[in-house]
Design a protein around this motif. Sequence first.
Motif, PDB file in Angstrom:
ATOM      1  N   GLU A 233       0.847  -1.191   0.000  1.00  0.00           N
ATOM      2  CA  GLU A 233       0.000   0.000   0.000  1.00  0.00           C
ATOM      3  C   GLU A 233       0.883   1.242   0.000  1.00  0.00           C
ATOM      4  N   LEU A 234       0.702   2.082  -1.009  1.00  0.00           N
ATOM      5  CA  LEU A 234       1.546   3.254  -1.192  1.00  0.00           C
ATOM      6  C   LEU A 234       1.169   4.355  -0.206  1.00  0.00           C
ATOM      7  N   LEU A 235       2.139   5.198   0.111  1.00  0.00           N
ATOM      8  CA  LEU A 235       1.917   6.322   1.012  1.00  0.00           C
ATOM      9  C   LEU A 235       1.573   7.568   0.216  1.00  0.00           C
ATOM     10  N   VAL A 236       0.636   8.343   0.714  1.00  0.00           N
ATOM     11  CA  VAL A 236       0.285   9.637   0.125  1.00  0.00           C
ATOM     12  C   VAL A 236       0.288  10.672   1.231  1.00  0.00           C
ATOM     13  N   LEU A 237       0.664  11.893   0.888  1.00  0.00           N
ATOM     14  CA  LEU A 237       0.762  12.943   1.891  1.00  0.00           C
ATOM     15  C   LEU A 237      -0.588  13.569   2.209  1.00  0.00           C
ATOM     16  N   ASP A 238      -1.498  13.566   1.231  1.00  0.00           N
ATOM     17  CA  ASP A 238      -2.829  14.129   1.448  1.00  0.00           C
ATOM     18  C   ASP A 238      -3.778  13.539   0.414  1.00  0.00           C
ATOM     19  N   GLU A 239      -5.005  14.048   0.374  1.00  0.00           N
ATOM     20  CA  GLU A 239      -6.012  13.507  -0.531  1.00  0.00           C
ATOM     21  C   GLU A 239      -5.697  13.770  -1.996  1.00  0.00           C
ATOM     22  N   SER A 240      -4.787  14.706  -2.281  1.00  0.00           N
ATOM     23  CA  SER A 240      -4.421  14.999  -3.669  1.00  0.00           C
ATOM     24  C   SER A 240      -3.369  14.037  -4.197  1.00  0.00           C
ATOM     25  N   ALA A 241      -3.038  12.995  -3.429  1.00  0.00           N
ATOM     26  CA  ALA A 241      -2.058  11.974  -3.832  1.00  0.00           C
ATOM     27  C   ALA A 241      -0.673  12.565  -3.989  1.00  0.00           C
TER      28      ALA A 241
ATOM     29  N   VAL B   2       3.811  10.742  -8.803  1.00  0.00           N
ATOM     30  CA  VAL B   2       3.954  11.486 -10.056  1.00  0.00           C
ATOM     31  C   VAL B   2       3.905  10.498 -11.207  1.00  0.00           C
ATOM     32  N   VAL B   3       3.079  10.793 -12.210  1.00  0.00           N
ATOM     33  CA  VAL B   3       2.988   9.973 -13.407  1.00  0.00           C
ATOM     34  C   VAL B   3       3.009  10.890 -14.619  1.00  0.00           C
ATOM     35  N   LEU B   4       3.966  10.655 -15.537  1.00  0.00           N
ATOM     36  CA  LEU B   4       4.040  11.361 -16.806  1.00  0.00           C
ATOM     37  C   LEU B   4       3.975  10.346 -17.925  1.00  0.00           C
ATOM     38  N   VAL B   5       3.272  10.670 -18.988  1.00  0.00           N
ATOM     39  CA  VAL B   5       3.249   9.845 -20.194  1.00  0.00           C
ATOM     40  C   VAL B   5       3.723  10.745 -21.324  1.00  0.00           C
ATOM     41  N   VAL B   6       4.971  10.569 -21.734  1.00  0.00           N
ATOM     42  CA  VAL B   6       5.591  11.508 -22.671  1.00  0.00           C
ATOM     43  C   VAL B   6       5.896  10.828 -23.994  1.00  0.00           C
ATOM     44  N   ASP B   7       5.894  11.659 -25.082  1.00  0.00           N
ATOM     45  CA  ASP B   7       6.295  11.187 -26.402  1.00  0.00           C
ATOM     46  C   ASP B   7       7.721  11.646 -26.688  1.00  0.00           C
ATOM     47  N   GLU B   8       8.151  11.488 -27.916  1.00  0.00           N
ATOM     48  CA  GLU B   8       9.530  11.805 -28.267  1.00  0.00           C
ATOM     49  C   GLU B   8       9.858  13.278 -28.096  1.00  0.00           C
ATOM     50  N   SER B   9       8.853  14.137 -28.280  1.00  0.00           N
ATOM     51  CA  SER B   9       9.086  15.577 -28.147  1.00  0.00           C
ATOM     52  C   SER B   9       9.069  16.039 -26.696  1.00  0.00           C
ATOM     53  N   GLY B  10       8.704  15.152 -25.772  1.00  0.00           N
ATOM     54  CA  GLY B  10       8.635  15.516 -24.360  1.00  0.00           C
ATOM     55  C   GLY B  10       7.268  15.979 -23.915  1.00  0.00           C
ATOM     56  N   THR B  11       6.269  15.907 -24.806  1.00  0.00           N
ATOM     57  CA  THR B  11       4.905  16.313 -24.454  1.00  0.00           C
ATOM     58  C   THR B  11       4.302  15.321 -23.474  1.00  0.00           C
ATOM     59  N   ASP B  12       3.701  15.837 -22.401  1.00  0.00           N
ATOM     60  CA  ASP B  12       3.044  14.998 -21.398  1.00  0.00           C
ATOM     61  C   ASP B  12       1.573  14.848 -21.765  1.00  0.00           C
ATOM     62  N   TRP B  13       1.106  13.603 -21.882  1.00  0.00           N
ATOM     63  CA  TRP B  13      -0.265  13.332 -22.317  1.00  0.00           C
ATOM     64  C   TRP B  13      -1.201  12.982 -21.162  1.00  0.00           C
ATOM     65  N   THR B  14      -0.746  13.096 -19.928  1.00  0.00           N
ATOM     66  CA  THR B  14      -1.655  12.844 -18.812  1.00  0.00           C
ATOM     67  C   THR B  14      -2.679  13.966 -18.705  1.00  0.00           C
ATOM     68  N   ASP B  15      -3.838  13.621 -18.178  1.00  0.00           N
ATOM     69  CA  ASP B  15      -4.949  14.578 -18.099  1.00  0.00           C
ATOM     70  C   ASP B  15      -5.556  14.525 -16.698  1.00  0.00           C
ATOM     71  N   GLY B  16      -5.263  15.532 -15.884  1.00  0.00           N
ATOM     72  CA  GLY B  16      -5.825  15.572 -14.540  1.00  0.00           C
ATOM     73  C   GLY B  16      -4.881  14.993 -13.511  1.00  0.00           C
ATOM     74  N   PRO B  17      -5.337  14.974 -12.263  1.00  0.00           N
ATOM     75  CA  PRO B  17      -4.470  14.513 -11.164  1.00  0.00           C
ATOM     76  C   PRO B  17      -4.298  13.003 -11.159  1.00  0.00           C
ATOM     77  N   VAL B  18      -3.242  12.564 -10.503  1.00  0.00           N
ATOM     78  CA  VAL B  18      -2.982  11.144 -10.313  1.00  0.00           C
ATOM     79  C   VAL B  18      -3.836  10.625  -9.155  1.00  0.00           C
TER      80      VAL B  18
ATOM     81  N   THR C  55      -3.400   5.377 -10.761  1.00  0.00           N
ATOM     82  CA  THR C  55      -4.085   5.563 -12.038  1.00  0.00           C
ATOM     83  C   THR C  55      -3.947   7.010 -12.495  1.00  0.00           C
ATOM     84  N   ALA C  56      -3.751   7.185 -13.806  1.00  0.00           N
ATOM     85  CA  ALA C  56      -3.684   8.526 -14.390  1.00  0.00           C
ATOM     86  C   ALA C  56      -4.440   8.519 -15.705  1.00  0.00           C
ATOM     87  N   ALA C  57      -5.362   9.456 -15.873  1.00  0.00           N
ATOM     88  CA  ALA C  57      -6.116   9.572 -17.122  1.00  0.00           C
ATOM     89  C   ALA C  57      -5.239  10.212 -18.194  1.00  0.00           C
ATOM     90  N   LEU C  58      -5.549   9.919 -19.467  1.00  0.00           N
ATOM     91  CA  LEU C  58      -4.784  10.442 -20.588  1.00  0.00           C
ATOM     92  C   LEU C  58      -5.663  11.296 -21.496  1.00  0.00           C
TER      93      LEU C  58
END
Length: 204
Positions: free
Chosen positions: A56-64, A68-84, A92-95
């Motif tokens: 079970e992972l630790l979180v500091l508050d309700e905002s998780a 940190v989750v990043l989904v990046v392409d070759e140009s470095g663009t992050d495709w995540t959408d919203g909070p983790v 879980t992270a939406a895209l």
Amino acid sequence: MSPFRRGVAGVIVAAAAVFAIATPASAHDQLLASTPGDGEQLAVAPTSVSMTFSGELLVLDESAAGAVVLVVDESGTDWTDGPVTVSGSTVTAALRPDMPVAGYQVRWQVVSEDGHPISGVIPFTVGDAEPLALAGAQPSGERESSDTAASDQIADETDGVLRTLIVAGGGAALAVAAFALYRFLRRPRTAAAPPESGAAADDL
């Protein structure tokens, strides 16, 4: 066996049990599974990424905070959408929609159940694309976070080496103590010497 010998044996057995229990409990959590999987080639772009860990992972508050989750392409663009989202051992992270055919990396960092940060990279592709190499470009805004993650990884490795040395030293000490106990228990008892006849005669 005398009470003293039973006591010594009990202390050594108890110490061995403590080492056996404490050692695995100090290990960091591990990534067990992910969606997309490591190196997976998807026909269509995913709508989210999820990862399952061994504890079970630790979180500091309700905002998780701490995850940190990043989904990046070759140009470095992050495709995540919203909070983790962190729920127990699952992250879980939406895209964002309309991810193009390309190679991607899921770059993650979470706080293990033992309080140490752990991180990793999960490559995957969408469509008929080349996988994104681990040395792919990073967005400039994330370079500082990446350097921090690298420092945490080095600290984790150092901590693991020290833990191994401590456990090995404790095991060696227990082995020496067990050998000493064996020699002590195997030693024949010495019968008490009878009083000398001359001393007995003097006492009469």
